[in-house]
Design a protein around this motif. Structure first.
Motif, PDB file in Angstrom:
ATOM      1  N   HIS A   1       5.124   8.218   4.202  1.00  0.00           N
ATOM      2  CA  HIS A   1       4.290   7.510   5.038  1.00  0.00           C
ATOM      3  C   HIS A   1       2.839   8.160   5.355  1.00  0.00           C
ATOM      4  CE1 HIS A   1       8.189   5.601   6.663  1.00  0.00           C
ATOM      5  NE2 HIS A   1       7.922   5.301   5.415  1.00  0.00           N
ATOM      6  N   GLY A   2       2.412   8.918   4.663  1.00  0.00           N
ATOM      7  CA  GLY A   2       1.199   9.635   4.805  1.00  0.00           C
ATOM      8  C   GLY A   2      -0.018   8.770   4.527  1.00  0.00           C
ATOM      9  N   ILE A   3      -0.702   8.872   5.608  1.00  0.00           N
ATOM     10  CA  ILE A   3      -1.998   7.967   5.787  1.00  0.00           C
ATOM     11  C   ILE A   3      -3.101   8.505   4.920  1.00  0.00           C
ATOM     12  CG2 ILE A   3      -3.934   6.972   7.279  1.00  0.00           C
ATOM     13  CD1 ILE A   3      -1.854   7.115   9.530  1.00  0.00           C
ATOM     14  N   PRO A   4      -3.877   7.741   3.885  1.00  0.00           N
ATOM     15  CA  PRO A   4      -4.846   8.003   3.204  1.00  0.00           C
ATOM     16  C   PRO A   4      -6.111   8.618   4.090  1.00  0.00           C
ATOM     17  CG  PRO A   4      -3.937   6.072   2.245  1.00  0.00           C
ATOM     18  CD  PRO A   4      -3.243   6.113   3.657  1.00  0.00           C
TER      19      PRO A   4
ATOM     20  N   GLY B   1      -3.360   1.856   5.586  1.00  0.00           N
ATOM     21  CA  GLY B   1      -3.574   2.157   4.013  1.00  0.00           C
ATOM     22  C   GLY B   1      -3.033   0.798   3.035  1.00  0.00           C
ATOM     23  N   HIS B   2      -3.474   0.954   1.887  1.00  0.00           N
ATOM     24  CA  HIS B   2      -3.214   0.035   0.745  1.00  0.00           C
ATOM     25  C   HIS B   2      -1.951   0.921   0.195  1.00  0.00           C
ATOM     26  CE1 HIS B   2      -6.678  -2.309   1.167  1.00  0.00           C
ATOM     27  NE2 HIS B   2      -6.408  -3.154   0.258  1.00  0.00           N
ATOM     28  N   ALA B   3      -1.376   2.126   0.467  1.00  0.00           N
ATOM     29  CA  ALA B   3      -0.326   2.773  -0.031  1.00  0.00           C
ATOM     30  C   ALA B   3      -0.125   3.933   0.853  1.00  0.00           C
ATOM     31  CB  ALA B   3      -0.774   3.096  -1.407  1.00  0.00           C
ATOM     32  N   CYS B   4       1.105   4.315   0.961  1.00  0.00           N
ATOM     33  CA  CYS B   4       1.310   5.669   1.565  1.00  0.00           C
ATOM     34  C   CYS B   4       0.900   6.886   0.621  1.00  0.00           C
ATOM     35  CB  CYS B   4       2.761   5.708   1.894  1.00  0.00           C
ATOM     36  SG  CYS B   4       3.316   4.324   3.192  1.00  0.00           S
ATOM     37  N   MET B   5       0.309   7.816   1.137  1.00  0.00           N
ATOM     38  CA  MET B   5       0.019   8.884   0.333  1.00  0.00           C
ATOM     39  C   MET B   5       0.314  10.286   1.095  1.00  0.00           C
ATOM     40  SD  MET B   5      -3.585   7.573  -1.538  1.00  0.00           S
ATOM     41  CE  MET B   5      -3.602   6.042  -2.516  1.00  0.00           C
ATOM     42  N   SER B   6       1.296  11.087   0.161  1.00  0.00           N
ATOM     43  CA  SER B   6       1.725  12.403   0.889  1.00  0.00           C
ATOM     44  C   SER B   6       1.631  13.306  -0.033  1.00  0.00           C
ATOM     45  CB  SER B   6       3.333  12.075   1.391  1.00  0.00           C
ATOM     46  OG  SER B   6       3.401  10.827   2.041  1.00  0.00           O
ATOM     47  N   VAL B   7       1.291  14.782   0.582  1.00  0.00           N
ATOM     48  CA  VAL B   7       0.985  15.912  -0.110  1.00  0.00           C
ATOM     49  C   VAL B   7       2.052  17.106   0.505  1.00  0.00           C
ATOM     50  CG1 VAL B   7      -0.907  17.501  -0.817  1.00  0.00           C
ATOM     51  CG2 VAL B   7      -1.467  15.085  -0.150  1.00  0.00           C
TER      52      VAL B   7
END
Length: 223
Positions: free
Chosen positions: A80-83, A68-74
């Motif tokens: 280090h969450g993968i979009p 990804g272009h950014a790590c996205m975590s919920v």
């Protein structure tokens, strides 16, 4: 991780200041897109478009294979969450960690954004984590040790009864995304590497409302 972070010269500091401003604007614009119903893949595409608009390189895309272009975590995802297909919903906590390369210098920044109306517990977690960073910043200066910064952050977080993650930490930055020294969010005063004037670092307090222990998911990225 690359070598020891070094003091940056005037031109390098100027590049990092400009790159940091651009990164801040990208994060701010992305934050405005965060709402119930949007997916993390859609937000990642927006980050990609903004980087192309600013003509900067993504620092995370392809880094050790990150997709990804950014790590996205919920929510319970720390870092280090993968979009992907994850769709945000009201009450979620959404965290974005983004990096870019500007004029040869690496920048790295993150923020946590409430989705709709969040619980009091979630709001408190965000506020205390943010405050712990600022408490640490008060003592971070040339000649001070990394251990002192860590001790201040640790004391503040534990005083508020929250979990302090020890498996991951901040780091030097500049010539590459990750440089030594590591900068833990715990430690002993006057211990560890002493910072020098014009060194550049990324500070990353990681705090939980529950246990401090973490695990890596099956995608080998999400913590």
């Amino acid at each position: 991780m690359a070598g020891q972070t070094k003091p940056k010269n005037k031109q390098e500091r100027r590049a990092m200041k400009t790159g940091g401003r651009i990164l801040g604007e990208i994060l701010a614009a992305t934050s405005e897109r965060v709402q119930p119903g949007i997916t993390t893949a859609e937000l990642n595409r927006f980050v990609k478009e903004k980087m192309e608009e600013y003509r900067v390189e993504p620092a995370f895309l392809g880094y050790y294979g990150f997709p990804g272009h950014a790590c996205m975590s919920v929510n319970e995802e720390l870092i280090h969450g993968i979009p992907g297909d994850t769709k945000l919903k009201d009450g979620d906590l959404f965290s974005i960690d983004c990096g870019l390369i500007y004029d040869g210098m690496a920048l790295d920044s993150a923020r946590t954004i409430p989705v709709g109306t969040i619980s009091e517990e979630a709001h408190s977690l965000v506020e205390i984590t943010d405050s712990s960073l600022h408490e640490g910043l008060h003592v971070l200066r040339a000649g001070e040790s990394i251990g002192t910064y860590g001790a201040v952050v640790e004391a503040y977080v534990l005083e508020h009864g929250l979990g302090l993650v020890r498996n991951y930490c901040g780091h030097g930055i500049g010539y590459s995304v990750h440089e030594t020294p590591n900068i833990p969010n715990y430690g002993d005063r006057d211990k560890g590497t002493q910072l020098e004037e014009h060194m550049t670092v990324a500070l990353e307090p990681m705090v939980t409302a529950g246990r401090a222990e973490v695990v890596v998911e099956n995608d080998d990225w999400t913590v």
